[in-house]
Scaffold this motif. Structure first.
Motif, PDB file in Angstrom:
ATOM      1  N   UNK A 101       0.828  -1.210   0.000  1.00  0.00           N
ATOM      2  CA  UNK A 101       0.000   0.000   0.000  1.00  0.00           C
ATOM      3  C   UNK A 101       0.864   1.262   0.000  1.00  0.00           C
ATOM      4  N   UNK A 102       1.938   1.263   0.782  1.00  0.00           N
ATOM      5  CA  UNK A 102       2.813   2.429   0.863  1.00  0.00           C
ATOM      6  C   UNK A 102       3.719   2.538  -0.353  1.00  0.00           C
ATOM      7  N   UNK A 103       4.295   1.423  -0.827  1.00  0.00           N
ATOM      8  CA  UNK A 103       5.428   1.475  -1.764  1.00  0.00           C
ATOM      9  C   UNK A 103       5.107   1.166  -3.222  1.00  0.00           C
ATOM     10  N   UNK A 171       2.047  11.706   3.686  1.00  0.00           N
ATOM     11  CA  UNK A 171       3.448  12.068   3.438  1.00  0.00           C
ATOM     12  C   UNK A 171       4.251  10.806   3.160  1.00  0.00           C
ATOM     13  N   UNK A 172       4.870  10.741   1.966  1.00  0.00           N
ATOM     14  CA  UNK A 172       5.689   9.594   1.585  1.00  0.00           C
ATOM     15  C   UNK A 172       7.120  10.000   1.266  1.00  0.00           C
ATOM     16  N   UNK A 173       7.496  11.236   1.592  1.00  0.00           N
ATOM     17  CA  UNK A 173       8.897  11.644   1.498  1.00  0.00           C
ATOM     18  C   UNK A 173       9.195  12.640   2.609  1.00  0.00           C
ATOM     19  N   UNK A 185       7.718   9.133   6.882  1.00  0.00           N
ATOM     20  CA  UNK A 185       7.577   9.046   5.426  1.00  0.00           C
ATOM     21  C   UNK A 185       6.688   7.871   5.013  1.00  0.00           C
ATOM     22  N   UNK A 186       5.777   7.490   5.878  1.00  0.00           N
ATOM     23  CA  UNK A 186       4.829   6.411   5.588  1.00  0.00           C
ATOM     24  C   UNK A 186       3.461   6.801   6.145  1.00  0.00           C
ATOM     25  N   UNK A 187       3.168   8.091   6.016  1.00  0.00           N
ATOM     26  CA  UNK A 187       1.920   8.697   6.489  1.00  0.00           C
ATOM     27  C   UNK A 187       0.911   8.623   5.340  1.00  0.00           C
ATOM     28  N   UNK A 221       1.486   9.765  11.083  1.00  0.00           N
ATOM     29  CA  UNK A 221       1.938  11.090  10.654  1.00  0.00           C
ATOM     30  C   UNK A 221       2.494  11.883  11.833  1.00  0.00           C
ATOM     31  N   UNK A 222       3.257  12.935  11.503  1.00  0.00           N
ATOM     32  CA  UNK A 222       3.639  13.934  12.498  1.00  0.00           C
ATOM     33  C   UNK A 222       2.789  15.185  12.264  1.00  0.00           C
TER      34      UNK A 222
END
Length: 235
Positions: A101-103, A171-173, A185-187, A221-222
């Motif tokens: 899902x993330x990558x 967010x992925x970067x 980076x896996x939000x 996430x942050x």
């Protein structure tokens, strides 16, 4: 239910894989990947190190498997070389789905460090995680639009109609839409792709408003700004 986090502890967030409708880590050195004779690539994340998958330019990730083993069975200085993995099936059954899902369909991605929430047994502080993946040629027809949080973007086709390939709100970067680099980076919102497909597919143009109200609340996430990323083709 799969609990994931940077480190074990109460800050980990529950993600239900059943809710996922579809859905870039910059500055990953080229040395973190190499072609293997069978076409597969490997990333070995030793304890305290984030998993990082990297494809050449104009190629995208397809995650194949996730395995684990003892640090003594891996060369942590050569993370792209496959390690000796355990025969035990101790990684949480939902991990492979979450990693895909993330990558999947990204050129590069960065995942959490090995931690207890990834495992159902046989976890220690000396455990590594190995991800096996392919790099597939990216279609030349795919367009990408990025919209920072609380802003509006437009997806548009001069000819044909919109077909959403991949979408994420989160967010992925580390650096997009923020002056302060993020470690999360896996939000990702588990509903963003499905909602965007419902709103936009089959239309010639569509507004993409980058808000949680519109796309769903992301997890892992942050507090830094999030953003919407959409890959689409005009058909």
């Amino acid at each position: 239910m799969l609990r994931l986090g940077l480190d074990p502890g109460p800050s980990a967030i529950l993600i239900s894989l059943e809710r996922l409708h579809g859905l870039e880590f910059l500055s990953v050195l080229a040395a973190t990947w190499c072609w293997i004779s069978d076409g597969q690539l490997y990333d070995v994340a030793c304890p305290g190190v984030n998993s990082q998958l990297q494809c050449p330019e104009e190629h995208v990730i397809e995650v194949l498997s996730v395995q684990h083993g003892a640090k003594s069975s891996a060369d942590c200085t050569a993370r792209s070389q496959p390690a000796v993995v355990s025969d035990e099936k101790c990684i949480h059954k939902d991990m492979i789905g979450w990693i895909k899902f993330i990558c999947d369909k990204l050129e590069q991605c960065r995942l959490p460090k090995p931690n207890r929430q990834m495992f159902v047994c046989d976890y220690s502080e000396d455990t590594f995680v190995q991800i096996t993946y392919n790099c597939n040629k990216k279609s030349a027809d795919v367009r990408t639009t990025v919209v920072c949080e609380d802003q509006a973007g437009v997806l548009e086709c001069e000819t044909g109609v919109l077909n959403i390939v991949r979408a994420n709100f989160g967010r992925l970067d580390m650096n997009t839409c923020t002056d302060t680099p993020s470690d999360m980076t896996f939000c990702a919102s588990p509903t963003a792709a499905g909602r965007l497909k419902t709103l936009c597919e089959g239309k010639q143009s569509c507004d993409g408003n980058a808000t949680s109200a519109n796309l769903g609340e992301p997890a892992q996430c942050d507090d830094l700004p999030k953003y919407l990323t959409v890959d689409y083709v005009c058909q």
